[in-house]
Design a protein around this motif. Structure first.
Motif, PDB file in Angstrom:
ATOM      1  N   GLY A 180      -0.439  34.475  20.703  1.00 37.49           N
ATOM      2  CA  GLY A 180      -1.622  33.396  19.917  1.00 37.49           C
ATOM      3  C   GLY A 180      -1.139  32.072  20.434  1.00 37.49           C
ATOM      4  N   MET A 181      -1.369  31.149  20.708  1.00 37.50           N
ATOM      5  CA  MET A 181      -1.710  29.627  21.221  1.00 37.50           C
ATOM      6  C   MET A 181      -2.410  28.176  20.659  1.00 37.50           C
ATOM      7  N   LYS A 182      -1.544  27.354  19.226  1.00 34.59           N
ATOM      8  CA  LYS A 182      -2.931  26.748  20.152  1.00 34.59           C
ATOM      9  C   LYS A 182      -2.375  25.617  20.114  1.00 34.59           C
ATOM     10  N   PRO A 183      -2.420  25.620  21.086  1.00 37.45           N
ATOM     11  CA  PRO A 183      -2.195  23.555  22.381  1.00 37.45           C
ATOM     12  C   PRO A 183      -1.929  23.019  21.573  1.00 37.45           C
ATOM     13  N   GLY A 184      -1.061  21.548  21.955  1.00 38.57           N
ATOM     14  CA  GLY A 184      -0.118  21.173  21.391  1.00 38.57           C
ATOM     15  C   GLY A 184       0.462  20.245  22.427  1.00 38.57           C
ATOM     16  N   GLU A 185       1.640  19.371  21.509  1.00 43.67           N
ATOM     17  CA  GLU A 185       2.114  18.455  23.266  1.00 43.67           C
ATOM     18  C   GLU A 185       3.207  19.067  23.570  1.00 43.67           C
ATOM     19  N   ASN A 186       3.282  18.828  24.952  1.00 44.79           N
ATOM     20  CA  ASN A 186       4.724  19.180  25.839  1.00 44.79           C
ATOM     21  C   ASN A 186       6.081  18.857  24.522  1.00 44.79           C
ATOM     22  N   ALA A 187       6.637  19.126  23.622  1.00 48.20           N
ATOM     23  CA  ALA A 187       7.979  18.588  22.901  1.00 48.20           C
ATOM     24  C   ALA A 187       8.997  19.745  24.162  1.00 48.20           C
ATOM     25  N   SER A 188       8.887  20.159  25.059  1.00 49.76           N
ATOM     26  CA  SER A 188       9.876  20.734  26.064  1.00 49.76           C
ATOM     27  C   SER A 188      11.586  19.307  26.536  1.00 49.76           C
ATOM     28  N   ILE A 192       1.528  25.199  19.402  1.00 46.24           N
ATOM     29  CA  ILE A 192       2.271  26.513  18.672  1.00 46.24           C
ATOM     30  C   ILE A 192       2.229  28.360  19.287  1.00 46.24           C
ATOM     31  N   LEU A 193       2.852  28.885  18.811  1.00 49.63           N
ATOM     32  CA  LEU A 193       2.659  29.980  19.333  1.00 49.63           C
ATOM     33  C   LEU A 193       2.638  31.557  18.508  1.00 49.63           C
ATOM     34  N   GLY A 194       1.654  32.421  18.520  1.00 51.98           N
ATOM     35  CA  GLY A 194       1.308  33.450  16.756  1.00 51.98           C
ATOM     36  C   GLY A 194       2.410  34.708  17.829  1.00 51.98           C
ATOM     37  N   VAL A 195       3.526  35.075  16.937  1.00 48.11           N
ATOM     38  CA  VAL A 195       4.555  35.894  16.984  1.00 48.11           C
ATOM     39  C   VAL A 195       4.024  37.605  16.107  1.00 48.11           C
ATOM     40  N   PRO A 196       3.600  38.573  17.804  1.00 51.97           N
ATOM     41  CA  PRO A 196       3.497  39.805  16.660  1.00 51.97           C
ATOM     42  C   PRO A 196       4.315  40.334  15.919  1.00 51.97           C
ATOM     43  N   ASP A 197       3.968  41.236  15.238  1.00 48.83           N
ATOM     44  CA  ASP A 197       5.013  42.315  14.344  1.00 48.83           C
ATOM     45  C   ASP A 197       5.649  43.184  14.781  1.00 48.83           C
ATOM     46  N   SER A 198       5.027  43.790  16.181  1.00 47.15           N
ATOM     47  CA  SER A 198       5.864  44.332  17.228  1.00 47.15           C
ATOM     48  C   SER A 198       6.543  43.993  17.885  1.00 47.15           C
ATOM     49  N   LEU A 238       6.996  28.404  17.094  1.00 47.23           N
ATOM     50  CA  LEU A 238       7.332  30.124  16.489  1.00 47.23           C
ATOM     51  C   LEU A 238       6.782  30.169  15.899  1.00 47.23           C
ATOM     52  N   MET A 239       5.385  31.034  15.239  1.00 47.22           N
ATOM     53  CA  MET A 239       5.005  31.297  13.230  1.00 47.22           C
ATOM     54  C   MET A 239       4.638  32.962  13.428  1.00 47.22           C
ATOM     55  N   SER A 240       4.363  33.158  13.060  1.00 41.38           N
ATOM     56  CA  SER A 240       3.813  34.433  12.266  1.00 41.38           C
ATOM     57  C   SER A 240       1.874  34.566  13.232  1.00 41.38           C
ATOM     58  N   GLN A 241       1.817  35.709  14.170  1.00 36.86           N
ATOM     59  CA  GLN A 241       0.362  35.572  14.169  1.00 36.86           C
ATOM     60  C   GLN A 241      -0.813  35.597  13.418  1.00 36.86           C
ATOM     61  N   GLN A 242      -0.263  36.164  12.421  1.00 30.78           N
ATOM     62  CA  GLN A 242      -1.141  36.542  10.556  1.00 30.78           C
ATOM     63  C   GLN A 242      -1.378  34.965  10.325  1.00 30.78           C
ATOM     64  N   ASN A 243      -0.415  34.065   9.933  1.00 35.45           N
ATOM     65  CA  ASN A 243      -0.493  32.444  10.209  1.00 35.45           C
ATOM     66  C   ASN A 243      -0.632  32.396  10.788  1.00 35.45           C
ATOM     67  N   LEU A 244      -0.969  32.319  12.591  1.00 38.17           N
ATOM     68  CA  LEU A 244      -1.402  31.427  13.444  1.00 38.17           C
ATOM     69  C   LEU A 244      -2.827  31.141  12.713  1.00 38.17           C
ATOM     70  N   ARG A 245      -3.240  32.743  12.674  1.00 36.69           N
ATOM     71  CA  ARG A 245      -4.741  33.228  12.605  1.00 36.69           C
ATOM     72  C   ARG A 245      -5.422  32.520  11.734  1.00 36.69           C
ATOM     73  N   LYS A 246      -4.665  32.304  10.012  1.00 38.06           N
ATOM     74  CA  LYS A 246      -4.786  32.090   8.635  1.00 38.06           C
ATOM     75  C   LYS A 246      -4.858  30.613   9.007  1.00 38.06           C
ATOM     76  N   LEU A 247      -4.166  29.583  10.202  1.00 38.73           N
ATOM     77  CA  LEU A 247      -4.162  28.382   9.693  1.00 38.73           C
ATOM     78  C   LEU A 247      -5.256  27.931  11.107  1.00 38.73           C
ATOM     79  N   PHE A 248      -5.340  28.459  12.621  1.00 37.78           N
ATOM     80  CA  PHE A 248      -6.004  28.435  13.377  1.00 37.78           C
ATOM     81  C   PHE A 248      -7.236  29.353  13.790  1.00 37.78           C
ATOM     82  N   PRO A 249      -7.726  29.215  12.902  1.00 41.55           N
ATOM     83  CA  PRO A 249      -8.733  30.860  13.406  1.00 41.55           C
ATOM     84  C   PRO A 249      -9.965  30.519  14.542  1.00 41.55           C
ATOM     85  N   GLU A 250      -9.994  29.160  14.357  1.00 45.92           N
ATOM     86  CA  GLU A 250     -10.748  29.355  16.040  1.00 45.92           C
ATOM     87  C   GLU A 250     -10.299  29.546  17.530  1.00 45.92           C
ATOM     88  N   GLN A 251      -8.515  29.547  17.009  1.00 42.28           N
ATOM     89  CA  GLN A 251      -7.995  30.445  18.053  1.00 42.28           C
ATOM     90  C   GLN A 251      -7.770  31.874  18.235  1.00 42.28           C
TER      91      GLN A 251
END
Length: 448
Positions: A156-164, A176-182, A261-274
């Motif tokens: 999952g992805m919450k678009p943001g600024e390019n920090a590379s 921010i990317l949501g990392v799946p449990d697998s 990178l954060m867990s997929q669950q936290n991403l869905r919780k913080l940004f349910p619209e994504q």
């Protein structure tokens, strides 16, 4: 050499640097100091054992170099140190295109990385998901005799600024990317300064202070965000109640540069619209990589799906680093040029100090060509000692990197620089020869 590397633990010492790298760099530095010590001892030793193998002309050159041994050693130390720096810097180049997929490396064992403009809801690893996405042709890569030759990890992805490193401006909150449990259970990639054997599981922590655990690449955190392990990043500078991220670990030179990178669950919780997935890592055989990329892009055109080799993505990130290394190599080469020019000045001074002696040698039968060879041999002895000792010590110091996949030492440009500097040094010595030959013999002998 490989057996020696195995004797030294490959675990991290600090900031992503392994004990192998530390041990070999200290060994290379010690070798440089040892070479200078041997030169000093050789120049200050007049015994037959140390000079018996020299012919009469080489013996004269040796005696002239040892006339002021400290001056000769300091000059060689300058040349050797500058050579050590530019060779070590040049040896730091990497070319990810030559790296093979490996679990505990910057590519994590993946061959392709992709993003989509529109979120994808289906699972590309299942037959049903591929049917809905018009990707039926990919089924041939999951036949029984090609097990695990094609697998997609969706984030999952919450678009943001390019920090590379490709962005010269400081960023506040990157993508921010949501990392799946697998993927967390799979593990992989290389970490730096992260004190745990299972760093991906840090994303599943429940922090008592309510912060959300995240991971990031060391380059992104330290140079773009100016953060380290334990630092916090507010999701919204205006409204802290939206959540605060806490850095729990750092990846080292990974494909995840520019994102958090954060867990997929936290991403869905913080940004349910994504909803859905917009970032993908694809594991496949290298030989199938181009075909899989073409099939994915043609089948997912409506989603704006864009795939590229992981090696190319890493090469883009490393292009900035390699450019800096090339710049430092050029600056170091200029420093070595000045050191070589300094050696020529020292030789000029030596010749002026020995003007009477050289005049006497011309009177007893030494021809101008013989004196020229003598002075050039003395200069070549010191210059060659500095170049060779600095090069060998630097190559030994960088040996763990040179033996790793992806090492890309620019041999031609490096040795071209060293050969040019040697030739320049010898040509500069001709000025000393000219100075010696133009001095009138009679006045010099009268002053003697």
């Amino acid at each position: 050499t490989g057996s020696i590397l195995k004797l030294i633990p490959s675990t991290e010492a600090f900031s992503g640097i392994s004990w192998q790298v530390v041990a070999f760099f200290l060994t290379g530095t010690s070798l440089l100091v040892l070479s200078l010590s041997l030169l000093s001892r050789w120049l200050n030793n007049d015994s037959t054992a140390t000079t018996g193998f020299l012919n009469h002309r080489s013996l004269l050159a040796f005696k002239n170099a040892s006339r002021n041994s400290s001056r000769s050693v300091y000059t060689v130390a300058l040349v050797a140190s500058a050579t050590f720096v530019i060779v070590a810097v040049a040896a730091g180049h990497r070319n990810p295109a030559t790296e093979t997929p490996e679990l505990n490396s910057g590519n994590g064992g993946f061959t392709l990385v992709a993003e989509s403009s529109v979120p994808i809801l289906q699972n590309m690893n299942t037959v049903k998901g591929r049917e809905k996405l018009n990707l039926n042709q990919l089924s041939k890569f999951n036949q029984q005799d090609q097990k695990n030759s094609f697998e997609v990890v969706s984030f999952g992805m919450k678009p943001g600024e390019n920090a590379s490193c490709l962005n010269i401006y400081q960023t506040r909150l990157p993508t921010i990317l949501g990392v799946p449990d697998s993927f967390i259970q799979r593990g992989g990639f290389k970490f730096a300064d992260t004190p745990t054997n299972e760093p991906w599981k840090l994303l599943l922590k429940n922090n008592e202070d309510g912060t959300i655990p995240v991971l990031g690449d060391m380059n992104t955190l330290m140079y773009s965000l100016h953060k380290g392990i334990g630092a916090t990043i507010p999701i919204s500078a205006e409204d802290p109640s939206k959540g605060i991220l806490k850095v729990e670990g750092m990846l080292d030179g990974s494909i995840f540069q520019g994102v958090l990178l954060m867990s997929q669950q936290n991403l869905r919780k913080l940004f349910p619209e994504q909803a859905g997935y917009q970032y993908f890592l694809i594991q496949s055989d290298v030989s199938d990589m181009n075909e899989i990329s073409s099939l994915l892009e043609s089948g997912l055109t409506e989603y704006g799906f864009d795939a590229e080799p992981v090696s190319q993505k890493l090469a883009d990130f490393l292009s900035v680093k390699n450019t800096y290394l090339s710049t430092f190599q050029t600056i170091g080469g200029f420093g070595l040029f000045l050191g070589t020019f300094g050696l020529a000045i020292v030789m000029m001074r030596n010749v002026l100090e020995r003007k009477k002696e050289l005049a006497l040698m011309r009177c007893i039968g030494f021809r101008s060509g013989q004196l020229a060879k003598l002075i050039l041999q003395e200069n070549g002895l010191l210059l060659l000692w500095g170049l060779v000792s600095g090069t060998v010590a630097a190559l030994l110091a960088m040996l763990p990197h040179l033996m790793s996949t992806g090492a890309d030492l620019p041999w031609q440009s490096l040795f071209g620089t060293l050969i040019f500097l040697f030739i320049f040094g010898m040509i500069s010595a001709l000025a000393s020869v000219y100075q010696a030959m133009k001095s009138p013999v009679i006045p010099a002998l009268r002053s003697e």
